[in-house]
Design a protein around this motif. Structure first.
Motif, PDB file in Angstrom:
ATOM      1  N   LEU A 227     -26.845  15.224  16.618  1.00 15.13           N
ATOM      2  CA  LEU A 227     -27.037  15.615  15.218  1.00 15.13           C
ATOM      3  C   LEU A 227     -26.631  17.052  14.892  1.00 15.13           C
ATOM      4  O   LEU A 227     -26.759  17.482  13.738  1.00 15.13           O
ATOM      5  CB  LEU A 227     -28.500  15.409  14.769  1.00 15.13           C
ATOM      6  CG  LEU A 227     -29.098  14.013  14.971  1.00 15.13           C
ATOM      7  CD1 LEU A 227     -30.569  14.006  14.537  1.00 15.13           C
ATOM      8  CD2 LEU A 227     -28.309  12.976  14.185  1.00 15.13           C
ATOM      9  N   ILE A 228     -26.124  17.797  15.842  1.00 15.04           N
ATOM     10  CA  ILE A 228     -25.849  19.207  15.567  1.00 15.04           C
ATOM     11  C   ILE A 228     -24.784  19.374  14.476  1.00 15.04           C
ATOM     12  O   ILE A 228     -24.783  20.392  13.760  1.00 15.04           O
ATOM     13  CB  ILE A 228     -25.443  19.963  16.852  1.00 15.04           C
ATOM     14  CG1 ILE A 228     -25.474  21.481  16.606  1.00 15.04           C
ATOM     15  CG2 ILE A 228     -24.085  19.508  17.351  1.00 15.04           C
ATOM     16  CD1 ILE A 228     -25.323  22.314  17.847  1.00 15.04           C
ATOM     17  N   TYR A 229     -23.902  18.411  14.308  1.00 12.63           N
ATOM     18  CA  TYR A 229     -22.883  18.533  13.260  1.00 12.63           C
ATOM     19  C   TYR A 229     -23.514  18.635  11.877  1.00 12.63           C
ATOM     20  O   TYR A 229     -22.949  19.220  10.947  1.00 12.63           O
ATOM     21  CB  TYR A 229     -21.914  17.347  13.310  1.00 12.63           C
ATOM     22  CG  TYR A 229     -22.425  16.079  12.669  1.00 12.63           C
ATOM     23  CD1 TYR A 229     -22.104  15.758  11.351  1.00 12.63           C
ATOM     24  CD2 TYR A 229     -23.253  15.204  13.377  1.00 12.63           C
ATOM     25  CE1 TYR A 229     -22.584  14.598  10.754  1.00 12.63           C
ATOM     26  CE2 TYR A 229     -23.731  14.045  12.793  1.00 12.63           C
ATOM     27  CZ  TYR A 229     -23.406  13.752  11.481  1.00 12.63           C
ATOM     28  OH  TYR A 229     -23.888  12.611  10.893  1.00 12.63           O
ATOM     29  N   ARG A 230     -24.732  18.098  11.728  1.00  6.75           N
ATOM     30  CA  ARG A 230     -25.418  18.113  10.438  1.00  6.75           C
ATOM     31  C   ARG A 230     -25.987  19.485  10.099  1.00  6.75           C
ATOM     32  O   ARG A 230     -26.433  19.720   8.972  1.00  6.75           O
ATOM     33  CB  ARG A 230     -26.543  17.073  10.423  1.00  6.75           C
ATOM     34  CG  ARG A 230     -26.042  15.642  10.580  1.00  6.75           C
ATOM     35  CD  ARG A 230     -27.195  14.655  10.627  1.00  6.75           C
ATOM     36  NE  ARG A 230     -27.938  14.633   9.381  1.00  6.75           N
ATOM     37  CZ  ARG A 230     -27.651  13.856   8.347  1.00  6.75           C
ATOM     38  NH1 ARG A 230     -26.614  13.031   8.407  1.00  6.75           N
ATOM     39  NH2 ARG A 230     -28.386  13.888   7.254  1.00  6.75           N
ATOM     40  N   ALA A 231     -25.974  20.412  11.064  1.00 11.65           N
ATOM     41  CA  ALA A 231     -26.484  21.755  10.799  1.00 11.65           C
ATOM     42  C   ALA A 231     -25.471  22.626  10.064  1.00 11.65           C
ATOM     43  O   ALA A 231     -25.836  23.647   9.479  1.00 11.65           O
ATOM     44  CB  ALA A 231     -26.882  22.428  12.113  1.00 11.65           C
ATOM     45  N   ALA A 232     -24.217  22.236  10.084  1.00 18.36           N
ATOM     46  CA  ALA A 232     -23.185  23.004   9.387  1.00 18.36           C
ATOM     47  C   ALA A 232     -23.294  22.783   7.881  1.00 18.36           C
ATOM     48  O   ALA A 232     -23.828  21.765   7.433  1.00 18.36           O
ATOM     49  CB  ALA A 232     -21.804  22.596   9.882  1.00 18.36           C
ATOM     50  N   PRO A 233     -22.830  23.730   7.078  1.00 23.96           N
ATOM     51  CA  PRO A 233     -22.863  23.540   5.624  1.00 23.96           C
ATOM     52  C   PRO A 233     -22.216  22.218   5.225  1.00 23.96           C
ATOM     53  O   PRO A 233     -21.122  21.879   5.679  1.00 23.96           O
ATOM     54  CB  PRO A 233     -22.057  24.745   5.096  1.00 23.96           C
ATOM     55  CG  PRO A 233     -22.260  25.800   6.142  1.00 23.96           C
ATOM     56  CD  PRO A 233     -22.291  25.063   7.442  1.00 23.96           C
ATOM     57  N   GLY A 234     -22.920  21.454   4.411  1.00 28.46           N
ATOM     58  CA  GLY A 234     -22.416  20.163   3.977  1.00 28.46           C
ATOM     59  C   GLY A 234     -22.474  19.090   5.043  1.00 28.46           C
ATOM     60  O   GLY A 234     -21.953  17.992   4.840  1.00 28.46           O
ATOM     61  N   GLY A 235     -23.111  19.391   6.185  1.00 29.33           N
ATOM     62  CA  GLY A 235     -23.175  18.415   7.262  1.00 29.33           C
ATOM     63  C   GLY A 235     -21.826  18.071   7.839  1.00 29.33           C
ATOM     64  O   GLY A 235     -21.601  16.953   8.328  1.00 29.33           O
ATOM     65  N   LYS A 236     -20.895  19.038   7.815  1.00 31.47           N
ATOM     66  CA  LYS A 236     -19.526  18.774   8.233  1.00 31.47           C
ATOM     67  C   LYS A 236     -19.132  19.596   9.456  1.00 31.47           C
ATOM     68  O   LYS A 236     -18.007  20.095   9.559  1.00 31.47           O
ATOM     69  CB  LYS A 236     -18.568  19.044   7.078  1.00 31.47           C
ATOM     70  CG  LYS A 236     -18.792  18.123   5.876  1.00 31.47           C
ATOM     71  CD  LYS A 236     -17.816  18.424   4.759  1.00 31.47           C
ATOM     72  CE  LYS A 236     -18.035  17.481   3.564  1.00 31.47           C
ATOM     73  NZ  LYS A 236     -17.109  17.760   2.447  1.00 31.47           N
ATOM     74  N   GLY A 237     -20.055  19.736  10.393  1.00 32.19           N
ATOM     75  CA  GLY A 237     -19.760  20.490  11.600  1.00 32.19           C
ATOM     76  C   GLY A 237     -18.926  19.688  12.589  1.00 32.19           C
ATOM     77  O   GLY A 237     -18.710  18.488  12.435  1.00 32.19           O
TER      78      GLY A 237
END
Length: 247
Positions: A227-237
């Motif tokens: 789930l770490i990609y969801r920590a980026a702005p807009g969930g676009k990590g």
């Protein structure tokens, strides 16, 4: 019981593999020598505080307010880092010395700092008995019973209240096993066959069996996402290399 001298020699060799493998030791029931209050038990309140700290850290990294990060994302990221910290020295001890790490979570001591591998201290009696049968199947079985069904299950249970599914938590654990194996073989290519044999058997232990697969080209692939990609702005990590969502 493994003697402190035997454990100390093993830990010194393990530490040479890299910072995720290095550990301190302390007498059972005491604090690490010269701790000056820095070392603390791995308790549920401190784990909850770590999730909060990781949430703030992820938010700051993306220039977002803390509330923009889902608690379950922070909990999964915190869990993955701690699972890797436990698994790395345990797998190395099995590969290098036929020793099985089997502490209770409450017997460990840590310094819950953010950034880099968490400082970790093991009690002198953390290894289960004397060096085991070196056969990979025997070691993987004991690691499954003593490590996966011991402190790693305790760790997953402690972070489950943050609404992280068991499938994700055990996927994190499988990813940490594969990551530790990759680091061992990078540092010690001569141990590749033995490391991969033990790792493959451990990944087939019931808590991990349905969490991972092997791609046609032989690469490890988990069947969940940390789930770490969801920590980026807009969930676009970016996605991790072993993520189920990677193509």
């Amino acid at each position: 019981m493994t003697s402190p001298a035997t454990a100390g020699a093993a830990i010194e060799e393990i530490a040479a593999l890299g910072p995720f493998f290095a550990v301190h030791t302390h007498p059972p029931g005491t604090e690490p020598p010269g701790s000056s209050g820095l070392w603390q038990p791995v308790s549920r309140p401190l784990l909850e505080a770590r999730v909060s700290g990781v949430r703030d850290w992820l938010a700051a990294a993306g220039g977002q307010p803390s509330g923009a990060i889902e608690p379950r994302v922070a909990a999964s990221v915190a869990h993955l880092g701690l699972a890797a910290r436990l698994i790395s020295p345990a797998l190395a001890a099995a590969v290098l010395h036929g020793l099985v790490l089997a502490p209770r979570l409450a017997d460990l001591r840590w310094q819950p700092v953010l950034g880099g591998p968490v400082p970790l201290s093991l009690p002198h009696d953390a290894f289960d008995g004397s060096p085991a049968d070196p056969a990979p199947d025997r070691l993987a079985d004991r690691l499954g019973r003593c490590l996966l069904d011991g402190p790693l299950r305790e760790l997953a249970d402690a972070l489950a209240p943050f609404s992280v599914s068991p499938h994700i938590l055990w996927g994190n654990t499988a990813s940490a096993v594969n990551g530790a194996a990759t680091m061992i073989t990078a540092a010690r290519p001569d141990l590749t066959a033995r490391t991969r044999a033990i790792t493959s058997l451990l990944l087939d232990h019931p808590p991990l069996r349905d969490t991972n697969t092997t791609t046609p080209d032989g690469a490890f692939r988990r069947r969940s996402c940390c789930l770490i990609y969801r920590a980026a702005p807009g969930g676009k990590g970016a996605l991790c290399g072993d993520c189920v969502l990677s193509r």
